[in-house]
Design an enzyme around this catalytic site. Structure first.
Site, PDB file in Angstrom:
ATOM      1  N   HIS A  44       0.846  -1.188   0.000  1.00 38.63           N
ATOM      2  CA  HIS A  44       0.000   0.000   0.000  1.00 38.63           C
ATOM      3  C   HIS A  44       0.887   1.245   0.000  1.00 38.63           C
ATOM      4  CE1 HIS A  44      -3.550   2.353   0.416  1.00 38.63           C
ATOM      5  NE2 HIS A  44      -3.225   2.819   1.596  1.00 38.63           N
ATOM      6  N   HIS A  56      -3.657   9.001   1.019  1.00 32.95           N
ATOM      7  CA  HIS A  56      -3.545   7.740   0.293  1.00 32.95           C
ATOM      8  C   HIS A  56      -4.882   7.369  -0.324  1.00 32.95           C
ATOM      9  CE1 HIS A  56      -4.882   5.186   3.986  1.00 32.95           C
ATOM     10  NE2 HIS A  56      -5.088   6.450   4.254  1.00 32.95           N
ATOM     11  N   CYS A 145      -3.738   2.510  -5.587  1.00 36.76           N
ATOM     12  CA  CYS A 145      -3.008   3.443  -4.736  1.00 36.76           C
ATOM     13  C   CYS A 145      -1.632   3.796  -5.288  1.00 36.76           C
ATOM     14  CB  CYS A 145      -2.882   2.879  -3.323  1.00 36.76           C
ATOM     15  SG  CYS A 145      -2.014   1.289  -3.225  1.00 36.76           S
TER      16      CYS A 145
END
Length: 215
Positions: A44, A56, A145
Site C-alpha cells: 500500500h 492515500h 493506490c
C-alpha cells in the site's frame, strides 16, 4: 460469505478496532515523501503531507453500507480494504501515520530507484495529493493506490505492481506450451462430442491461435 461480512461490518461500523499499533516517528519523513507498507496481499502506498498526516488512495466497503462519517473515518482494516477492492469503492483520504502504517514498517521513497523520472518538489507533490481528495473510480489493475502516488510524485500514473502481475500472467497463460495444450484439449473435446460444425470449430481454433500469437 460476502453478505455475512457486510452485516458484520454494518453492526460494528461505529467501533474502532482494538489494536495497539506502534506510532511511527514523524521526524523521519518530510512533505512529499512516498511511503510504502505491506497490506494483506500487496503493498500500500501514500504521500506524506507533514504533521503526521498521510494522503492515500484506499478501497473501503464501509461507505456503501453506512453514512456514518465517524465510522468511515476510522482506520481502514484489511477486511474493509479487501471488500472495497472487490466492490471497486475507494477514496483519497488523509489518515495518521499510525493508521496508514497499520503496524508495519514504512519504506520511504523506494520508487526513486525504479522510476526514470525525477521526483517533483515536495510542496508540489503534497499539493497534488491534497487536490485529489475524495471518492475515486478504483481498479486493482488500472487505477490503484500506486497509480495515485506515482502521479503525485513523478507526474506519471503508473504501477509497478500491475506491470509485474501482468508480466507474470502473460508468462503463464500466453506461453507456447499453453497454446499447444489449449489446442489439444479443444480438438479432443470436439471429437469426443462429435460436434464438428462451423459454430463450434471456429471458436476452438481462435482461442489457441490467439494464445499462440500472444506468446
Amino acid at each position: 460469505m460476502f453478505p455475512l461480512q457486510l452485516l458484520n461490518l454494518f453492526f460494528t461500523a461505529s467501533t474502532l478496532e482494538d489494536k495497539n499499533l506502534p506510532t511511527p516517528d514523524p521526524s523521519l519523513f518530510k512533505r512529499g515523501d512516498l511511503l510504502e507498507v505491506p497490506r494483506t496481499m500487496f503493498t500500500h502506498f501514500g504521500i506524506y503531507l507533514g504533521d503526521g498526516r498521510v494522503a492515500h488512495l484506499i478501497p473501503d466497503i464501509l461507505p456503501l453500507i453506512t453514512k456514518n462519517k465517524g465510522a468511515i473515518s476510522t482506520m481502514v482494516s484489511n477486511t474493509r480494504l479487501i471488500l472495497g477492492s472487490i466492490a471497486k469503492v475507494a477514496s483519497v483520504r488523509v489518515d495518521s501515520l499510525t493508521d496508514f502504517a497499520y503496524g508495519s514498517e514504512i519504506l520511504v521513497n523506494h520508487t526513486d530507484k525504479l522510476c526514470s523520472q525525477p521526483p517533483l518538489d515536495g510542496d508540489e507533490i503534497g499539493r497534488r495529493a491534497e487536490k485529489m481528495m475524495g471518492s475515486v473510480t478504483y481498479s486493482l489493475l488500472w487505477y490503484n493506490c500506486e497509480h495515485y502516488v506515482m502521479y503525485c510524485r513523478y507526474g506519471m500514473a503508473i504501477s509497478y505492481q500491475t506491470y509485474q502481475f501482468c508480466t507474470a500472467t502473460r508468462k503463464i497463460f500466453c506461453s507456447r506450451m499453453n497454446a499447444y495444450l489449449t489446442a489439444f484439449c479443444s480438438m479432443a473435446t470436439l471429437f469426443y462430442l462429435g460436434c464438428l460444425t462451423p459454430l463450434t470449430t471456429l471458436p476452438t481454433l481462435v482461442l489457441p491461435f490467439t494464445i499462440w500469437m500472444a506468446s
